[in-house]
Design a protein around this motif. Structure first.
Motif, mmCIF file in Angstrom:
data_model
loop_
_atom_site.group_PDB
_atom_site.id
_atom_site.type_symbol
_atom_site.label_atom_id
_atom_site.label_comp_id
_atom_site.label_asym_id
_atom_site.label_seq_id
_atom_site.Cartn_x
_atom_site.Cartn_y
_atom_site.Cartn_z
ATOM 1 N N SER A 31 0.431 -0.928 -0.088
ATOM 2 C CA SER A 31 -0.060 0.088 0.350
ATOM 3 C C SER A 31 0.822 1.063 0.074
ATOM 4 O O SER A 31 0.482 2.453 -0.628
ATOM 5 N N GLN A 36 0.167 5.340 -0.632
ATOM 6 C CA GLN A 36 -0.862 5.445 -0.001
ATOM 7 C C GLN A 36 -0.409 5.484 1.473
ATOM 8 O O GLN A 36 0.428 4.900 1.562
ATOM 9 N N ASP A 132 -4.455 7.013 4.284
ATOM 10 C CA ASP A 132 -5.509 6.847 3.298
ATOM 11 C C ASP A 132 -6.031 4.954 3.477
ATOM 12 O O ASP A 132 -7.454 4.753 3.330
#
Length: 408
Positions: A31, A36, A132
């Motif tokens: 991620s 993110q 996020d």
């Protein structure tokens, strides 16, 4: 003003020792590599994220790579912040009763409370707009289920018992204090309980919402598979969406000697049962590695191979485990209960609540207002879900159709 995108929350759980922390850390590493803002959070009292990342990790978010932060929640600190006032009152009562101070300290600590209260840290991060993605490395399965069931159980207590108790205590405080010398709880104690309930209720709303999901990590062993199946059932019972299963530490079949070939055959048999048990869910496999992955790059590679081109953070698809459909005669409540037979489900109606019992787990479902005014006409377990039929209340003198209100 631009709308803020909701934070994506993925919880990893599974039987102890299946590699849950490693898979959670790898998912977080992928991620972050995609840009993110990612936090991987451990609510397990036996933290192991620092070992996985090969880096010191503290009780505050620690940056271990660009966009990637790790936190091992200081559950004791959170416990003291959220429970101290309530515990203080309980200690004063036990002191009057003559209980030894050391024993009193033990009696005022709820088993598992530290893990539960660690979820309050998740709530703060989810509401902060700093992330996020939040990846949660949960405690082993049994603790996770207890942890996730508490907000709803506490909600029932707060809605029904707490208001009455508060009024009684207010009326009796002067009498009991003089007669027995027992200290009565002040307003701040009740305020602390109400605040704790409200915060846990927010946690439940976050974790059962459309942007959160649970991922079950397992190894291809018969005992572990049995627990994974039970977890799937129990998580569904409490309204949490399972979006995938990870079969970890699978022996590669190529170039296997006789000893490993035996393991491959045994694992293949269990993996066939995994495919059958969790049909309809993504099932990802991770091969046994010659060395344990440690560090951000090793973890990222493991996760890339595991998810094999699929987006590990794609929002959950389909409907959640709890839904209501309308019919011409009323409505049907659908509650996903995989692997459960009709005989294993207990069902009772208590006012505006539906009490569902599966094994040792019981859920009190507060019915939506549209259903609360209807009567239960019947129920059945079919295609992996409990279906409870509701109909309009019968008019005065109307006969009850045969079988109404019974489990089918």
């Amino acid at each position: 003003m631009t709308a803020v995108a909701p934070v994506r929350i993925v919880l990893f759980t599974g039987k102890g020792g299946v590699g849950k922390s490693t898979v959670a850390a790898g998912t977080a590493a992928v991620s972050a590599a995609a840009g993110q803002r990612t936090l991987v959070l451990s609510t397990d009292a036996a933290h192991s994220l620092a070992d996985a990342f090969g880096s010191p990790v503290g009780s505050e978010p620690t940056e271990v790579a660009p966009y990637l932060f790790v936190q091992q929640v200081d559950a004791q600190l959170r416990f003291e912040q959220s429970w101290a006032e309530i515990q203080g009152y309980l200690l004063s009562v036990l002191d009057v009763a003559g209980v030894d101070p050391v024993a009193a300290e033990e009696l005022t600590v709820i088993p598992g409370a530290e893990e539960v209260l660690a979820l309050l840290e998740l709530r703060l991060h989810a509401l902060s707009d700093e992330w996020d993605v939040i990846v949660v490395d949960c405690a082993p399965t049994a603790e996770t289920l207890r942890l996730l069931a508490l907000p709803e159980a506490l909600g029932w207590y707060m809605a029904r018992v707490f208001p009455t108790q508060q009024r009684v205590m207010k009326a009796l405080r002067p009498v009991l204090s003089r007669a027995a010398g027992v200290p009565m709880p002040g307003g701040t104690v009740f305020d602390a309980i109400e605040r704790l309930h409200a915060e846990l209720d927010e946690v439940r709303a976050l974790l059962s919402g459309p942007h959160a999901s649970v991922r079950i990590v397992m190894t291809p062993e018969t005992v572990v598979l049995a627990e994974a199946r039970r977890s799937y059932t129990s998580l569904s019972l409490f309204g949490y969406r399972v979006d995938g299963v990870i079969a970890n530490r699978v022996f590669p079949s190529q170039d296997a000697d006789d000893w490993r070939a035996g393991w491959v055959m045994a694992q293949d048999a269990v993996l066939a049962q995994v495919d059958e048990s969790f049909a309809g869910l993504p099932i990802w496999r991770s091969e046994y590695r010659p060395a344990e992955p440690v560090g951000v790059e090793d973890l990222r590679r493991l996760a890339l191979e595991l998810y094999d081109g699929h987006d590990p953070l794609a929002p959950p698809v389909g409907e959640g485990p709890f839904r209501v459909t309308r019919t011409t005669q009323g409505a049907v409540l659908h509650l996903s209960l995989p692997f459960v037979s009709r005989a294993e489900v207990g069902l009772a109606r208590n006012g505006d609540e539906l009490v569902v019992t599966v094994g040792s787990y019981r859920r009190l479902l507060t019915l939506p207002s549209g259903l609360a005014r209807l009567r239960v006409a019947g129920a059945r377990v079919e295609d992996g879900e409990l279906r409870v039929r509701f109909r309009e209340p019968m008019s005065s003198g109307q006969a009850s159709p045969e079988g109404e209100g019974r489990r089918e």
